[in-house]
Motif scaffolding. Structure first.
Motif, mmCIF file in Angstrom:
data_model
loop_
_atom_site.group_PDB
_atom_site.id
_atom_site.type_symbol
_atom_site.label_atom_id
_atom_site.label_comp_id
_atom_site.label_asym_id
_atom_site.label_seq_id
_atom_site.Cartn_x
_atom_site.Cartn_y
_atom_site.Cartn_z
ATOM 1 N N THR A 179 31.622 47.277 81.247
ATOM 2 C CA THR A 179 31.070 48.606 81.464
ATOM 3 C C THR A 179 30.503 48.770 82.859
ATOM 4 N N ARG A 180 30.427 49.960 83.260
ATOM 5 C CA ARG A 180 29.690 50.341 84.439
ATOM 6 C C ARG A 180 29.120 51.713 84.148
ATOM 7 N N SER A 181 28.220 52.149 84.965
ATOM 8 C CA SER A 181 27.605 53.435 84.687
ATOM 9 C C SER A 181 28.656 54.535 84.733
ATOM 10 N N SER A 182 28.621 55.393 83.737
ATOM 11 C CA SER A 182 29.557 56.503 83.690
ATOM 12 C C SER A 182 28.958 57.699 84.396
ATOM 13 N N TYR A 183 29.787 58.690 84.712
ATOM 14 C CA TYR A 183 29.310 59.938 85.306
ATOM 15 C C TYR A 183 28.726 60.828 84.226
ATOM 16 N N SER A 184 29.390 60.878 83.099
ATOM 17 C CA SER A 184 28.906 61.677 81.976
ATOM 18 C C SER A 184 29.488 61.130 80.691
ATOM 19 N N MET A 185 28.876 61.521 79.598
ATOM 20 C CA MET A 185 29.392 61.174 78.268
ATOM 21 C C MET A 185 29.346 62.413 77.411
ATOM 22 N N ALA A 186 30.153 62.407 76.385
ATOM 23 C CA ALA A 186 30.288 63.617 75.584
ATOM 24 C C ALA A 186 30.638 63.286 74.149
ATOM 25 N N TRP A 187 30.508 64.286 73.321
ATOM 26 C CA TRP A 187 30.970 64.238 71.942
ATOM 27 C C TRP A 187 32.003 65.338 71.732
ATOM 28 N N PHE A 188 33.081 64.960 71.089
ATOM 29 C CA PHE A 188 34.091 65.893 70.639
ATOM 30 C C PHE A 188 34.216 65.720 69.128
ATOM 31 N N ARG A 189 34.858 66.669 68.484
ATOM 32 C CA ARG A 189 35.089 66.536 67.049
ATOM 33 C C ARG A 189 36.453 67.115 66.677
ATOM 34 N N GLN A 190 36.980 66.602 65.581
ATOM 35 C CA GLN A 190 38.271 67.092 65.096
ATOM 36 C C GLN A 190 38.226 67.210 63.585
ATOM 37 N N SER A 246 28.018 67.570 76.030
ATOM 38 C CA SER A 246 28.139 66.545 77.073
ATOM 39 C C SER A 246 26.814 66.414 77.796
ATOM 40 N N ILE A 247 26.651 65.263 78.411
ATOM 41 C CA ILE A 247 25.476 65.020 79.226
ATOM 42 C C ILE A 247 25.923 64.357 80.518
ATOM 43 N N THR A 248 25.461 64.905 81.639
ATOM 44 C CA THR A 248 25.794 64.380 82.957
ATOM 45 C C THR A 248 24.570 63.678 83.504
ATOM 46 N N TRP A 249 24.730 62.416 83.870
ATOM 47 C CA TRP A 249 23.566 61.603 84.181
ATOM 48 C C TRP A 249 22.887 62.013 85.486
ATOM 49 N N SER A 250 23.651 62.427 86.471
ATOM 50 C CA SER A 250 23.071 62.673 87.791
ATOM 51 C C SER A 250 22.530 64.083 87.925
ATOM 52 N N VAL A 296 27.337 75.050 68.353
ATOM 53 C CA VAL A 296 26.297 74.073 68.023
ATOM 54 C C VAL A 296 25.007 74.285 68.792
ATOM 55 N N LYS A 297 24.988 75.241 69.690
ATOM 56 C CA LYS A 297 23.773 75.492 70.478
ATOM 57 C C LYS A 297 22.596 75.806 69.577
ATOM 58 N N GLY A 298 21.473 75.181 69.888
ATOM 59 C CA GLY A 298 20.265 75.398 69.105
ATOM 60 C C GLY A 298 20.163 74.512 67.875
ATOM 61 N N ARG A 299 21.248 73.836 67.524
ATOM 62 C CA ARG A 299 21.228 72.950 66.352
ATOM 63 C C ARG A 299 21.458 71.490 66.722
ATOM 64 N N PHE A 300 22.260 71.237 67.732
ATOM 65 C CA PHE A 300 22.588 69.873 68.147
ATOM 66 C C PHE A 300 21.902 69.578 69.474
ATOM 67 N N THR A 301 21.528 68.315 69.657
ATOM 68 C CA THR A 301 20.942 67.877 70.907
ATOM 69 C C THR A 301 21.585 66.570 71.330
ATOM 70 N N ILE A 302 22.069 66.524 72.563
ATOM 71 C CA ILE A 302 22.650 65.301 73.115
ATOM 72 C C ILE A 302 21.619 64.644 74.019
ATOM 73 N N SER A 303 21.542 63.328 73.933
ATOM 74 C CA SER A 303 20.627 62.573 74.785
ATOM 75 C C SER A 303 21.228 61.190 74.997
ATOM 76 N N GLY A 304 20.595 60.413 75.865
ATOM 77 C CA GLY A 304 21.151 59.089 76.074
ATOM 78 C C GLY A 304 20.475 58.323 77.179
ATOM 79 N N ASP A 305 21.042 57.167 77.463
ATOM 80 C CA ASP A 305 20.527 56.246 78.471
ATOM 81 C C ASP A 305 21.697 55.778 79.324
ATOM 82 N N ASN A 306 21.736 56.229 80.568
ATOM 83 C CA ASN A 306 22.866 55.892 81.433
ATOM 84 C C ASN A 306 22.938 54.392 81.694
#
Length: 125
Positions: free
Chosen positions: A28-39, A50-54, A64-74
């Motif tokens: 691994t190396r630090s990513s620019y962003s990470m995201a969730w998709f669904r099918q 999605s979340i963009t680290w920089s 999903v606005k107002g109901r889902f929250t994305i967070s993380g640790d780059n």
């Protein structure tokens, strides 16, 4: 090789909550962003969040606005998706994705370099 491993899916009643996690393993190396998709069955894979680290912040699909929250640790290449007020239409396989550069739109799956195997979310009405 980088592997993304999702966890946290399951069965929940409508109105309930789930928290999905995604951790990167391997070279691994630090990513620019990470995201969730669904099918969902019979449907195309769609962007959820999605979340963009920089300093780019988070982005959400309107559904999903107002109901889902994305967070993380780059530094740990880990991303979470807190899902509240779940609806039957949120049922799907949820995929984690990582993007290693700033090229490409955050909401487009082709922009992402690595994908997890998916975790099933089932919402009963």
């Amino acid at each position: 090789q980088v592997q993304l491993v999702e966890s946290g899916g399951g069965l929940v009643q409508a109105g309930g909550s789930l928290r999905l996690s995604c951790a990167a393993a391997g070279r691994t190396r630090s990513s620019y962003s990470m995201a969730w998709f669904r099918q969902a069955p019979g449907k195309e894979r769609e962007f959820v969040a999605s979340i963009t680290w920089s300093g780019g912040g988070a982005r959400y699909a309107d559904s999903v606005k107002g109901r889902f929250t994305i967070s993380g640790d780059n530094a740990k290449n880990t991303v979470y998706l807190q899902m509240n007020s779940l609806k039957p239409e949120d049922a799907a396989v949820y995929y984690c994705a990582a993007k290693i550069s700033g090229l490409g739109w955050e909401t487009i799956e082709k922009s992402y370099n690595y994908w997890g195997q998916g975790t099933q979310v089932t919402v009963s009405s």
